[in-house]
Motif scaffolding. Structure first.
Motif, PDB file in Angstrom:
ATOM      1  N   LEU A 157       7.639 -23.327  24.877  1.00 43.92           N
ATOM      2  CA  LEU A 157       8.429 -23.626  23.689  1.00 43.92           C
ATOM      3  C   LEU A 157       9.000 -25.037  23.731  1.00 43.92           C
ATOM      4  CD1 LEU A 157      10.540 -20.379  23.135  1.00 43.92           C
ATOM      5  CD2 LEU A 157       8.631 -21.188  21.740  1.00 43.92           C
ATOM      6  N   ASP A 158       9.201 -25.603  22.542  1.00 40.78           N
ATOM      7  CA  ASP A 158       9.898 -26.879  22.432  1.00 40.78           C
ATOM      8  C   ASP A 158      11.357 -26.697  22.827  1.00 40.78           C
ATOM      9  OD1 ASP A 158       7.592 -28.026  21.451  1.00 40.78           O
ATOM     10  OD2 ASP A 158       8.142 -27.682  19.349  1.00 40.78           O
ATOM     11  N   GLU A 159      11.957 -27.747  23.360  1.00 36.55           N
ATOM     12  CA  GLU A 159      13.338 -27.671  23.818  1.00 36.55           C
ATOM     13  C   GLU A 159      14.331 -27.470  22.678  1.00 36.55           C
ATOM     14  OE1 GLU A 159      14.274 -31.021  26.203  1.00 36.55           O
ATOM     15  OE2 GLU A 159      12.916 -30.462  27.841  1.00 36.55           O
ATOM     16  N   ASP A 160      13.931 -27.799  21.444  1.00 41.28           N
ATOM     17  CA  ASP A 160      14.866 -27.674  20.315  1.00 41.28           C
ATOM     18  C   ASP A 160      14.998 -26.230  19.822  1.00 41.28           C
ATOM     19  OD1 ASP A 160      12.320 -27.570  19.318  1.00 41.28           O
ATOM     20  OD2 ASP A 160      12.704 -28.852  17.581  1.00 41.28           O
ATOM     21  N   ILE A 161      14.244 -25.301  20.394  1.00 40.24           N
ATOM     22  CA  ILE A 161      14.395 -23.882  20.044  1.00 40.24           C
ATOM     23  C   ILE A 161      15.463 -23.299  20.963  1.00 40.24           C
ATOM     24  CG2 ILE A 161      13.255 -21.629  19.923  1.00 40.24           C
ATOM     25  CD1 ILE A 161      10.655 -23.156  19.354  1.00 40.24           C
ATOM     26  N   LYS A 162      16.653 -23.134  20.417  1.00 33.90           N
ATOM     27  CA  LYS A 162      17.810 -22.758  21.221  1.00 33.90           C
ATOM     28  C   LYS A 162      18.161 -21.277  21.115  1.00 33.90           C
ATOM     29  CE  LYS A 162      18.625 -27.078  22.391  1.00 33.90           C
ATOM     30  NZ  LYS A 162      18.388 -27.556  23.767  1.00 33.90           N
ATOM     31  N   ASN A 163      18.172 -20.749  19.878  1.00 32.41           N
ATOM     32  CA  ASN A 163      18.650 -19.381  19.671  1.00 32.41           C
ATOM     33  C   ASN A 163      17.537 -18.470  19.158  1.00 32.41           C
ATOM     34  OD1 ASN A 163      18.688 -19.408  16.632  1.00 32.41           O
ATOM     35  ND2 ASN A 163      20.166 -21.052  16.985  1.00 32.41           N
ATOM     36  N   VAL A 164      17.854 -17.199  19.035  1.00 32.76           N
ATOM     37  CA  VAL A 164      16.846 -16.202  18.656  1.00 32.76           C
ATOM     38  C   VAL A 164      16.260 -16.492  17.275  1.00 32.76           C
ATOM     39  CG1 VAL A 164      16.459 -13.762  18.128  1.00 32.76           C
ATOM     40  CG2 VAL A 164      17.826 -14.402  20.125  1.00 32.76           C
ATOM     41  N   GLU A 165      17.095 -16.883  16.320  1.00 31.85           N
ATOM     42  CA  GLU A 165      16.567 -17.151  14.980  1.00 31.85           C
ATOM     43  C   GLU A 165      15.671 -18.380  14.966  1.00 31.85           C
ATOM     44  OE1 GLU A 165      16.555 -15.218  12.379  1.00 31.85           O
ATOM     45  OE2 GLU A 165      17.723 -13.719  13.460  1.00 31.85           O
ATOM     46  N   ASP A 166      15.971 -19.376  15.800  1.00 33.09           N
ATOM     47  CA  ASP A 166      15.053 -20.509  15.957  1.00 33.09           C
ATOM     48  C   ASP A 166      13.680 -20.001  16.406  1.00 33.09           C
ATOM     49  OD1 ASP A 166      17.045 -22.347  15.366  1.00 33.09           O
ATOM     50  OD2 ASP A 166      17.473 -22.816  17.476  1.00 33.09           O
ATOM     51  N   LEU A 167      13.687 -19.064  17.358  1.00 37.69           N
ATOM     52  CA  LEU A 167      12.443 -18.534  17.913  1.00 37.69           C
ATOM     53  C   LEU A 167      11.673 -17.732  16.864  1.00 37.69           C
ATOM     54  CD1 LEU A 167      10.632 -18.053  20.404  1.00 37.69           C
ATOM     55  CD2 LEU A 167      12.070 -16.090  20.961  1.00 37.69           C
ATOM     56  N   ILE A 168      12.376 -16.880  16.127  1.00 35.74           N
ATOM     57  CA  ILE A 168      11.724 -16.083  15.085  1.00 35.74           C
ATOM     58  C   ILE A 168      11.124 -16.976  14.012  1.00 35.74           C
ATOM     59  CG2 ILE A 168      12.123 -14.417  13.224  1.00 35.74           C
ATOM     60  CD1 ILE A 168      14.210 -13.081  15.052  1.00 35.74           C
ATOM     61  N   ASN A 169      11.892 -17.965  13.561  1.00 33.58           N
ATOM     62  CA  ASN A 169      11.391 -18.880  12.528  1.00 33.58           C
ATOM     63  C   ASN A 169      10.208 -19.693  13.028  1.00 33.58           C
ATOM     64  OD1 ASN A 169      13.258 -18.099  10.557  1.00 33.58           O
ATOM     65  ND2 ASN A 169      14.795 -19.546  11.277  1.00 33.58           N
ATOM     66  N   PHE A 170      10.271 -20.130  14.271  1.00 35.29           N
ATOM     67  CA  PHE A 170       9.146 -20.863  14.865  1.00 35.29           C
ATOM     68  C   PHE A 170       7.882 -20.006  14.854  1.00 35.29           C
ATOM     69  CE2 PHE A 170       6.528 -21.643  18.633  1.00 35.29           C
ATOM     70  CZ  PHE A 170       6.232 -22.997  18.497  1.00 35.29           C
ATOM     71  N   SER A 171       8.007 -18.723  15.187  1.00 33.21           N
ATOM     72  CA  SER A 171       6.840 -17.830  15.260  1.00 33.21           C
ATOM     73  C   SER A 171       6.202 -17.611  13.889  1.00 33.21           C
ATOM     74  CB  SER A 171       7.237 -16.488  15.868  1.00 33.21           C
ATOM     75  OG  SER A 171       8.015 -15.720  14.962  1.00 33.21           O
ATOM     76  N   LYS A 172       6.968 -17.846  12.837  1.00 30.23           N
ATOM     77  CA  LYS A 172       6.460 -17.629  11.481  1.00 30.23           C
ATOM     78  C   LYS A 172       6.029 -18.921  10.796  1.00 30.23           C
ATOM     79  CE  LYS A 172       9.363 -13.564  10.577  1.00 30.23           C
ATOM     80  NZ  LYS A 172      10.480 -13.022   9.756  1.00 30.23           N
ATOM     81  N   GLU A 173       6.698 -20.023  11.115  1.00 35.28           N
ATOM     82  CA  GLU A 173       6.537 -21.238  10.314  1.00 35.28           C
ATOM     83  C   GLU A 173       5.862 -22.402  11.030  1.00 35.28           C
ATOM     84  OE1 GLU A 173      10.471 -22.097   8.984  1.00 35.28           O
ATOM     85  OE2 GLU A 173      10.681 -20.197   7.901  1.00 35.28           O
ATOM     86  N   ALA A 174       5.883 -22.426  12.345  1.00 40.43           N
ATOM     87  CA  ALA A 174       5.268 -23.542  13.066  1.00 40.43           C
ATOM     88  C   ALA A 174       3.751 -23.536  12.875  1.00 40.43           C
ATOM     89  CB  ALA A 174       5.614 -23.458  14.556  1.00 40.43           C
ATOM     90  N   LYS A 175       3.156 -24.672  13.025  1.00 40.62           N
ATOM     91  CA  LYS A 175       1.704 -24.798  12.851  1.00 40.62           C
ATOM     92  C   LYS A 175       0.973 -24.080  13.981  1.00 40.62           C
ATOM     93  CE  LYS A 175      -1.940 -28.230  12.156  1.00 40.62           C
ATOM     94  NZ  LYS A 175      -2.246 -29.690  12.097  1.00 40.62           N
ATOM     95  N   ARG A 176      -0.041 -23.300  13.614  1.00 37.20           N
ATOM     96  CA  ARG A 176      -0.866 -22.638  14.631  1.00 37.20           C
ATOM     97  C   ARG A 176      -1.703 -23.672  15.387  1.00 37.20           C
ATOM     98  NH1 ARG A 176      -0.839 -19.074  10.259  1.00 37.20           N
ATOM     99  NH2 ARG A 176      -0.324 -16.906  10.778  1.00 37.20           N
ATOM    100  N   LEU A 177      -1.899 -23.429  16.674  1.00 34.20           N
ATOM    101  CA  LEU A 177      -2.706 -24.325  17.486  1.00 34.20           C
ATOM    102  C   LEU A 177      -4.186 -24.183  17.127  1.00 34.20           C
ATOM    103  CD1 LEU A 177      -0.996 -23.820  20.963  1.00 34.20           C
ATOM    104  CD2 LEU A 177      -0.540 -25.578  19.250  1.00 34.20           C
ATOM    105  N   LYS A 178      -4.906 -25.268  17.281  1.00 40.48           N
ATOM    106  CA  LYS A 178      -6.338 -25.261  16.956  1.00 40.48           C
ATOM    107  C   LYS A 178      -7.111 -24.452  17.990  1.00 40.48           C
ATOM    108  CE  LYS A 178     -10.132 -28.341  15.720  1.00 40.48           C
ATOM    109  NZ  LYS A 178     -10.562 -29.768  15.591  1.00 40.48           N
TER     110      LYS A 178
END
Length: 265
Positions: free
Chosen positions: A231-252
């Protein structure tokens, strides 16, 4: 999944996880006594708290390393909640990357389709001494508490368990949820993201017995830890993690299957 079980629109749910929701908006949508509603939500695994005049999911303020994640897997005797049921359920609670508790049970069932037995290895006679579904789900509800519900392709497990609870007279789940498959797509490069494939390529659970609940839970646990490492260091709390799992770009994904190349060699 939460929006199916709670009387809040998608925008309000999003604001509860990010910028907060005003008292007026919350009251307008709930159409009920606010304190009573919040207490009922808490019993269903969802904590909404007030912070500086606005309301949030409490997971907005819980660091990832302090949160309790409940990794869950079920086996069922079919995919339709109307006529099928859970035949096995397993879960582990994880905090600060370590397993702190476990739950596992077969569930009594009169019949299991031979095709399901072929996949899982579970026969109806294997469940003859197992507890009935209401007992298992009541115990699982207590075990889960307000932990974040994690599963591989989480929608199926979450909704099947929640609907099963409603069938036996329990309220539906409201726990915040996280999909380990979606998280893996954004943290781990892989040709495929099926749990069995990831285990073969990453050796997450050397003793895996695919399509048995606890085995799949432990494989998902290994995958979850690997995703958290990346994970990126800017993901601090649980909601950051949940949002990342839904909105971050999928890896190629790779163009060719590296496991197929190994087999050829």
């Amino acid at each position: 999944m939460l929006r199916h079980n709670i009387s809040l629109d998608d925008k309000s749910i999003s604001r509860l996880s990010t910028r907060g929701l005003s008292l007026k908006t919350l009251k307008d949508q709930l159409n009920d006594e606010l304190d009573t509603s919040l207490e009922l939500f808490k019993l269903q695994g969802l904590n909404i708290v007030k912070h500086e005049g606005y309301f949030y999911f409490d997971t907005r303020f819980i660091p990832v390393e302090e949160a309790e994640f409940c990794i869950v897997d079920i086996e069922t005797n079919g995919s339709k909640i109307e006529k099928h049921q859970i035949i096995e359920i397993a879960a582990v609670k994880v905090q600060n990357n370590k397993i702190i508790d476990k739950f596992e049970s077969l569930v009594y069932v009169e019949q299991i389709n031979p095709a399901i037995t072929e996949i899982t290895g579970i026969k109806a006679e294997d469940t003859k001494d197992a507890p009935q579904l209401p007992k298992v789900l009541n115990e699982f509800r207590k075990f889960l508490g307000d932990a974040i519900f994690v599963a591989h392709d989480v929608k199926f497990d979450y909704m099947f368990i929640s609907k099963s609870m409603e069938k036996i007279g329990l309220p539906p789940l409201l726990n915040r949820s996280l999909c380990s498959l979606a998280l893996a797509e954004r943290t781990i490069v892989s040709y495929r993201y099926a749990l069995s494939y990831l285990n073969d390529s990453l050796n997450l659970n050397p003793n895996a017995q695919h399509h048995r609940a606890m085995s799949d839970v432990l494989t998902t646990y290994g995958l979850f830890l690997l995703s958290l490492e990346k994970l990126d260091e800017d993901i601090k709390n649980v909601e950051d993690l949940i949002n990342f799992s839904k909105e971050a770009k999928r890896l190629k994904r790779p163009k060719f299957d590296p496991l197929a190349k190994k087999e050829e060699e």
